[in-house]
Scaffold this motif. Structure first.
Motif, PDB file in Angstrom:
ATOM      1  N   TYR A  20       0.868  -1.244   0.077  1.00  0.00           N
ATOM      2  CA  TYR A  20      -0.001  -0.009   0.016  1.00  0.00           C
ATOM      3  C   TYR A  20       1.011   1.337  -0.208  1.00  0.00           C
ATOM      4  O   TYR A  20       0.343   2.428  -0.027  1.00  0.00           O
ATOM      5  CB  TYR A  20      -1.016  -0.131   1.193  1.00  0.00           C
ATOM      6  CG  TYR A  20      -1.927  -1.125   1.340  1.00  0.00           C
ATOM      7  CD1 TYR A  20      -2.545  -1.541  -0.023  1.00  0.00           C
ATOM      8  CD2 TYR A  20      -2.581  -1.439   2.355  1.00  0.00           C
ATOM      9  CE1 TYR A  20      -3.825  -2.320   0.087  1.00  0.00           C
ATOM     10  CE2 TYR A  20      -3.383  -2.401   2.592  1.00  0.00           C
ATOM     11  CZ  TYR A  20      -4.061  -3.044   1.362  1.00  0.00           C
ATOM     12  OH  TYR A  20      -5.120  -3.843   1.360  1.00  0.00           O
ATOM     13  N   HIS A  21       2.227   0.902  -0.018  1.00  0.00           N
ATOM     14  CA  HIS A  21       2.932   2.298   0.005  1.00  0.00           C
ATOM     15  C   HIS A  21       2.821   3.335   1.100  1.00  0.00           C
ATOM     16  O   HIS A  21       2.818   4.426   1.101  1.00  0.00           O
ATOM     17  CB  HIS A  21       3.099   2.872  -1.383  1.00  0.00           C
ATOM     18  CG  HIS A  21       3.254   2.006  -2.576  1.00  0.00           C
ATOM     19  ND1 HIS A  21       4.521   1.961  -2.597  1.00  0.00           N
ATOM     20  CD2 HIS A  21       2.428   1.495  -3.518  1.00  0.00           C
ATOM     21  CE1 HIS A  21       4.671   0.938  -3.901  1.00  0.00           C
ATOM     22  NE2 HIS A  21       3.328   0.848  -4.155  1.00  0.00           N
ATOM     23  N   ILE A  22       2.709   2.613   2.335  1.00  0.00           N
ATOM     24  CA  ILE A  22       2.558   3.380   3.609  1.00  0.00           C
ATOM     25  C   ILE A  22       3.882   3.872   3.887  1.00  0.00           C
ATOM     26  O   ILE A  22       4.882   3.413   4.082  1.00  0.00           O
ATOM     27  CB  ILE A  22       1.834   2.565   4.588  1.00  0.00           C
ATOM     28  CG1 ILE A  22       0.291   2.366   4.331  1.00  0.00           C
ATOM     29  CG2 ILE A  22       1.762   3.193   5.935  1.00  0.00           C
ATOM     30  CD1 ILE A  22      -0.134   1.150   5.291  1.00  0.00           C
ATOM     31  N   SER A  23       3.755   5.442   3.896  1.00  0.00           N
ATOM     32  CA  SER A  23       5.177   5.952   4.280  1.00  0.00           C
ATOM     33  C   SER A  23       5.112   6.580   5.828  1.00  0.00           C
ATOM     34  O   SER A  23       6.313   6.676   6.195  1.00  0.00           O
ATOM     35  CB  SER A  23       5.628   7.228   3.273  1.00  0.00           C
ATOM     36  OG  SER A  23       4.419   7.922   3.184  1.00  0.00           O
ATOM     37  N   ASP A  89      -9.683  10.830   2.307  1.00  0.00           N
ATOM     38  CA  ASP A  89      -9.601  10.186   0.836  1.00  0.00           C
ATOM     39  C   ASP A  89     -10.080   8.787   1.130  1.00  0.00           C
ATOM     40  O   ASP A  89      -9.614   7.945   2.001  1.00  0.00           O
ATOM     41  CB  ASP A  89      -8.255  10.363   0.661  1.00  0.00           C
ATOM     42  CG  ASP A  89      -7.560   9.405  -0.615  1.00  0.00           C
ATOM     43  OD1 ASP A  89      -8.263   9.654  -1.775  1.00  0.00           O
ATOM     44  OD2 ASP A  89      -6.784   8.431  -0.471  1.00  0.00           O
ATOM     45  N   ALA A  90     -10.839   8.492   0.115  1.00  0.00           N
ATOM     46  CA  ALA A  90     -11.356   6.999   0.331  1.00  0.00           C
ATOM     47  C   ALA A  90     -10.495   5.916   0.116  1.00  0.00           C
ATOM     48  O   ALA A  90     -10.588   4.982   0.921  1.00  0.00           O
ATOM     49  CB  ALA A  90     -12.545   6.754  -1.006  1.00  0.00           C
ATOM     50  N   LYS A  91      -9.483   6.031  -0.448  1.00  0.00           N
ATOM     51  CA  LYS A  91      -8.153   4.937  -0.796  1.00  0.00           C
ATOM     52  C   LYS A  91      -7.507   5.146   0.537  1.00  0.00           C
ATOM     53  O   LYS A  91      -7.438   3.973   1.104  1.00  0.00           O
ATOM     54  CB  LYS A  91      -7.163   5.666  -1.627  1.00  0.00           C
ATOM     55  CG  LYS A  91      -6.085   4.623  -2.056  1.00  0.00           C
ATOM     56  CD  LYS A  91      -5.168   5.052  -3.254  1.00  0.00           C
ATOM     57  CE  LYS A  91      -4.015   4.310  -2.932  1.00  0.00           C
ATOM     58  NZ  LYS A  91      -2.719   4.889  -3.883  1.00  0.00           N
ATOM     59  N   ILE A  93      -8.808   5.662   3.661  1.00  0.00           N
ATOM     60  CA  ILE A  93      -9.777   4.849   4.471  1.00  0.00           C
ATOM     61  C   ILE A  93      -9.702   3.510   4.488  1.00  0.00           C
ATOM     62  O   ILE A  93      -9.594   2.594   5.251  1.00  0.00           O
ATOM     63  CB  ILE A  93     -11.113   5.481   4.361  1.00  0.00           C
ATOM     64  CG1 ILE A  93     -11.220   6.978   4.944  1.00  0.00           C
ATOM     65  CG2 ILE A  93     -11.991   4.759   4.969  1.00  0.00           C
ATOM     66  CD1 ILE A  93     -12.684   7.392   4.359  1.00  0.00           C
ATOM     67  N   LEU A  94      -9.804   2.907   2.770  1.00  0.00           N
ATOM     68  CA  LEU A  94      -9.684   1.523   2.876  1.00  0.00           C
ATOM     69  C   LEU A  94      -8.368   0.899   3.099  1.00  0.00           C
ATOM     70  O   LEU A  94      -8.333  -0.318   3.756  1.00  0.00           O
ATOM     71  CB  LEU A  94     -10.027   1.130   1.270  1.00  0.00           C
ATOM     72  CG  LEU A  94     -11.317   1.605   1.033  1.00  0.00           C
ATOM     73  CD1 LEU A  94     -11.597   1.423  -0.713  1.00  0.00           C
ATOM     74  CD2 LEU A  94     -12.456   0.581   1.479  1.00  0.00           C
ATOM     75  N   VAL A  95      -7.250   1.430   2.825  1.00  0.00           N
ATOM     76  CA  VAL A  95      -5.721   1.150   3.311  1.00  0.00           C
ATOM     77  C   VAL A  95      -5.782   1.015   4.852  1.00  0.00           C
ATOM     78  O   VAL A  95      -5.356   0.019   5.342  1.00  0.00           O
ATOM     79  CB  VAL A  95      -4.755   2.173   2.854  1.00  0.00           C
ATOM     80  CG1 VAL A  95      -3.477   1.858   3.499  1.00  0.00           C
ATOM     81  CG2 VAL A  95      -4.900   1.822   1.218  1.00  0.00           C
ATOM     82  N   TRP A  96      -6.185   1.927   5.570  1.00  0.00           N
ATOM     83  CA  TRP A  96      -5.992   1.925   6.962  1.00  0.00           C
ATOM     84  C   TRP A  96      -7.040   0.907   7.739  1.00  0.00           C
ATOM     85  O   TRP A  96      -6.748   0.242   8.534  1.00  0.00           O
ATOM     86  CB  TRP A  96      -6.108   3.296   7.683  1.00  0.00           C
ATOM     87  CG  TRP A  96      -4.613   4.023   7.469  1.00  0.00           C
ATOM     88  CD1 TRP A  96      -4.230   4.836   6.602  1.00  0.00           C
ATOM     89  CD2 TRP A  96      -3.626   3.337   8.377  1.00  0.00           C
ATOM     90  NE1 TRP A  96      -3.010   5.187   6.579  1.00  0.00           N
ATOM     91  CE2 TRP A  96      -2.601   4.379   7.681  1.00  0.00           C
ATOM     92  CE3 TRP A  96      -3.164   2.461   9.043  1.00  0.00           C
ATOM     93  CZ2 TRP A  96      -1.235   4.041   8.098  1.00  0.00           C
ATOM     94  CZ3 TRP A  96      -2.074   2.313   9.508  1.00  0.00           C
ATOM     95  CH2 TRP A  96      -0.914   3.219   9.069  1.00  0.00           C
ATOM     96  N   GLN A  97      -8.194   0.729   6.996  1.00  0.00           N
ATOM     97  CA  GLN A  97      -9.077  -0.160   7.545  1.00  0.00           C
ATOM     98  C   GLN A  97      -8.541  -1.712   7.339  1.00  0.00           C
ATOM     99  O   GLN A  97      -8.514  -2.302   8.339  1.00  0.00           O
ATOM    100  CB  GLN A  97     -10.591  -0.061   6.812  1.00  0.00           C
ATOM    101  CG  GLN A  97     -11.573  -0.993   7.297  1.00  0.00           C
ATOM    102  CD  GLN A  97     -12.783  -0.973   6.380  1.00  0.00           C
ATOM    103  OE1 GLN A  97     -13.049  -0.084   5.629  1.00  0.00           O
ATOM    104  NE2 GLN A  97     -13.683  -1.796   6.940  1.00  0.00           N
TER     105      GLN A  97
END
Length: 125
Positions: A20-23, A89-91, A93-97
């Motif tokens: 998810y490229h979480i930085s 940002d919807a993306k 939200i989905l990533v962190w969920q």
């Protein structure tokens, strides 16, 4: 097999975070990681205690793990609420969920392994 599941779920969190490229982390993610570290420390003590089971001491540690898992449930609820309120940002939200739910899965697995260890201790003790 069950202990492998804990390790594999931790790896899965890392793989997803990378995919998810979480930085940068969220406070909630850091809190989950602290909780998991505490649970795995207790789990190591529980598993080590199986060599010479003292059922009362093991029960105390397993109870701590159960309490930590319950904190994980509450943390997930609060974390998801925070994500839905503060992320726009919807993306994101989905990533962190997804990440937060995977972190909570780790706490469930730790609790499950602790319960299995307690069952073994009762049978051996």
């Amino acid at each position: 097999h069950e202990l492998d599941l804990v390790i594999n779920q931790i790896k899965k969190v890392v793989v997803y975070a990378h995919a998810y490229h979480i930085s940068e982390s969220r406070v909630e993610g850091i809190e989950f990681c602290k909780l998991i570290v505490e649970m795995t420390r207790e789990l190591v003590a529980v598993i080590s205690g199986l060599a010479k089971p003292d059922v009362l001491k093991l029960r105390e540690r397993v109870s701590r793990i159960e309490a930590l898992e319950e904190r994980g449930d509450s943390l997930l609820t609060a974390s998801l609420a925070s994500v839905f309120v503060h992320e726009h940002d919807a993306k994101s939200i989905l990533v962190w969920q997804s990440i937060l739910e995977k972190l909570e899965d780790v706490t469930d697995s730790c609790d499950h392994v602790a319960s299995l260890a307690m069952s073994i201790a009762r049978k051996e003790g």
